[in-house]
Design a protein around this motif. Sequence first.
Motif, PDB file in Angstrom:
ATOM      1  N   LEU A  23      36.419  23.077 -27.740  1.00 13.77           N
ATOM      2  CA  LEU A  23      37.497  22.456 -26.967  1.00 13.77           C
ATOM      3  C   LEU A  23      38.864  22.904 -27.487  1.00 13.77           C
ATOM      4  O   LEU A  23      39.784  23.170 -26.704  1.00 13.77           O
ATOM      5  N   GLN A  24      38.997  23.011 -28.791  1.00 11.76           N
ATOM      6  CA  GLN A  24      40.265  23.460 -29.370  1.00 11.76           C
ATOM      7  C   GLN A  24      40.563  24.900 -28.975  1.00 11.76           C
ATOM      8  O   GLN A  24      41.711  25.247 -28.647  1.00 11.76           O
ATOM      9  N   LYS A  25      39.534  25.744 -28.973  1.00 10.45           N
ATOM     10  CA  LYS A  25      39.710  27.141 -28.576  1.00 10.45           C
ATOM     11  C   LYS A  25      40.172  27.237 -27.122  1.00 10.45           C
ATOM     12  O   LYS A  25      41.102  27.987 -26.798  1.00 10.45           O
ATOM     13  N   MET A  26      39.552  26.469 -26.248  1.00 13.99           N
ATOM     14  CA  MET A  26      39.906  26.519 -24.835  1.00 13.99           C
ATOM     15  C   MET A  26      41.307  25.963 -24.599  1.00 13.99           C
ATOM     16  O   MET A  26      42.095  26.546 -23.849  1.00 13.99           O
ATOM     17  N   ASP A  36      45.521  32.104 -20.702  1.00 14.45           N
ATOM     18  CA  ASP A  36      44.424  32.960 -20.263  1.00 14.45           C
ATOM     19  C   ASP A  36      43.699  32.342 -19.076  1.00 14.45           C
ATOM     20  O   ASP A  36      43.815  31.142 -18.809  1.00 14.45           O
ATOM     21  N   HIS A  37      42.929  33.177 -18.383  1.00 10.98           N
ATOM     22  CA  HIS A  37      41.892  32.704 -17.473  1.00 10.98           C
ATOM     23  C   HIS A  37      40.583  32.771 -18.249  1.00 10.98           C
ATOM     24  O   HIS A  37      40.288  33.787 -18.888  1.00 10.98           O
ATOM     25  N   LEU A  38      39.795  31.716 -18.199  1.00  6.68           N
ATOM     26  CA  LEU A  38      38.612  31.623 -19.041  1.00  6.68           C
ATOM     27  C   LEU A  38      37.334  31.530 -18.217  1.00  6.68           C
ATOM     28  O   LEU A  38      37.317  30.909 -17.153  1.00  6.68           O
ATOM     29  N   ILE A  51      31.930  19.424 -21.399  1.00 10.48           N
ATOM     30  CA  ILE A  51      33.118  19.998 -22.038  1.00 10.48           C
ATOM     31  C   ILE A  51      34.239  20.160 -21.018  1.00 10.48           C
ATOM     32  O   ILE A  51      35.408  19.864 -21.301  1.00 10.48           O
ATOM     33  N   LEU A  52      33.917  20.626 -19.819  1.00 10.85           N
ATOM     34  CA  LEU A  52      34.945  20.833 -18.792  1.00 10.85           C
ATOM     35  C   LEU A  52      35.612  19.523 -18.397  1.00 10.85           C
ATOM     36  O   LEU A  52      36.823  19.476 -18.180  1.00 10.85           O
ATOM     37  N   HIS A  53      34.834  18.461 -18.283  1.00  2.38           N
ATOM     38  CA  HIS A  53      35.419  17.169 -17.925  1.00  2.38           C
ATOM     39  C   HIS A  53      36.316  16.641 -19.039  1.00  2.38           C
ATOM     40  O   HIS A  53      37.370  16.055 -18.758  1.00  2.38           O
ATOM     41  N   GLU A  54      35.934  16.867 -20.281  1.00  2.00           N
ATOM     42  CA  GLU A  54      36.796  16.446 -21.388  1.00  2.00           C
ATOM     43  C   GLU A  54      38.066  17.283 -21.418  1.00  2.00           C
ATOM     44  O   GLU A  54      39.169  16.763 -21.659  1.00  2.00           O
ATOM     45  N   ARG A 200      31.297  30.702 -25.140  1.00  2.00           N
ATOM     46  CA  ARG A 200      29.859  30.472 -25.130  1.00  2.00           C
ATOM     47  C   ARG A 200      29.540  29.037 -25.517  1.00  2.00           C
ATOM     48  O   ARG A 200      30.052  28.513 -26.507  1.00  2.00           O
ATOM     49  N   VAL A 201      28.678  28.405 -24.726  1.00  2.00           N
ATOM     50  CA  VAL A 201      28.222  27.040 -25.013  1.00  2.00           C
ATOM     51  C   VAL A 201      26.713  27.090 -25.168  1.00  2.00           C
ATOM     52  O   VAL A 201      26.000  27.447 -24.223  1.00  2.00           O
ATOM     53  N   GLY A 202      26.245  26.757 -26.356  1.00  2.00           N
ATOM     54  CA  GLY A 202      24.813  26.759 -26.611  1.00  2.00           C
ATOM     55  C   GLY A 202      24.442  25.604 -27.522  1.00  2.00           C
ATOM     56  O   GLY A 202      24.693  24.447 -27.213  1.00  2.00           O
TER      57      GLY A 202
END
Length: 325
Positions: A23-26, A36-38, A51-54, A200-202
């Motif tokens: 989340l901090q990176k995004m 950026d566009h991510l 993560i997107l909702h947060e 990357r989310v894993g």
Amino acid sequence: MPDRRFPILGTTVPPMFGRAAILQKMTGALTKVIPDHLQVVGPRFAGKTVILHELAARLRKAGSSYSAVLMWDLGHQTPGTDALFMQGLARELSAALKDSHADYAEHLRSSQDNPYQDIAEVLDLLKVEGAKVLAIMDGFDKPLSNGLLTRNLWDQLRDLALKPSLRLVTASRRTLRDLIRHPDAQTSDFWNIFEPTPVRVGCFDESDLAAVLATIPEWQLVAGAQTELWNASNGFPVLALGVLNAVCEMGAVGPVSPNAIIAACDGAFPTVRDELDALWIDCPPSCQDLMWRVLDEGSVTRAGIAAADAETLIERGFVHTAANK
């Protein structure tokens, strides 16, 4: 005491546990001088939507550099044509702007003939005001995989994204370039606007798991218990949280032994069986063959193995990597 401490799946998006580094990176990438566009990439059940909702909730707060944040779920009621996609974007953008820019929202809401042009006009006006919109598009696999959307749409979306008043975040199970089906769409420059390295989310890392355990202080994993949790789940969220739910449902608070974790694994398996099946089915045959090799041999050297096959198993928590094995 609740039956389940960690909601995993359901009709509502569960709260985020761990993931502070991602989340901090995004957030950093989206709030720097030139954002950026991510693209966010990860297997199903890894927690991309959570993560997107947060992320959206944090960037909607007062003081954010974004005057509006829209969350568009493309996995449901997926637009099947260029026109429907652009109409949907105008609709979602209108809803996001209704509180901060009611007049722009109304203009987009009534858009019919040329939603692309109307969106462009609104973004130009927002630029003059120094305002920005963040468009988060979850389930981006769906509109790409049907092969019906053309290069014209992606070129238009690129033109919109080049405006400083709009930033895009997409989420999908594979990278955008891997997902493109329409031959003409592959030649669009839209795909080049995103950072070359996806987010990357894993599996959870050690910090993520520590944050998760901090939310259940009534239970303390003693020496060896956390190792058993890693052995069972490799930190994949559905598995790790499923086992911890089983621990909570045992009732007795206090120290949790390695044997208790092993028993919780047995108890958790029926609740995550369907998710495991789905994750397995998503693996191509070459990945499944590699998994059988690991099961038969105990460990397999990575030399000569396709990196994509290894990463597919690792990101789903089916195996873990140590040194070159």
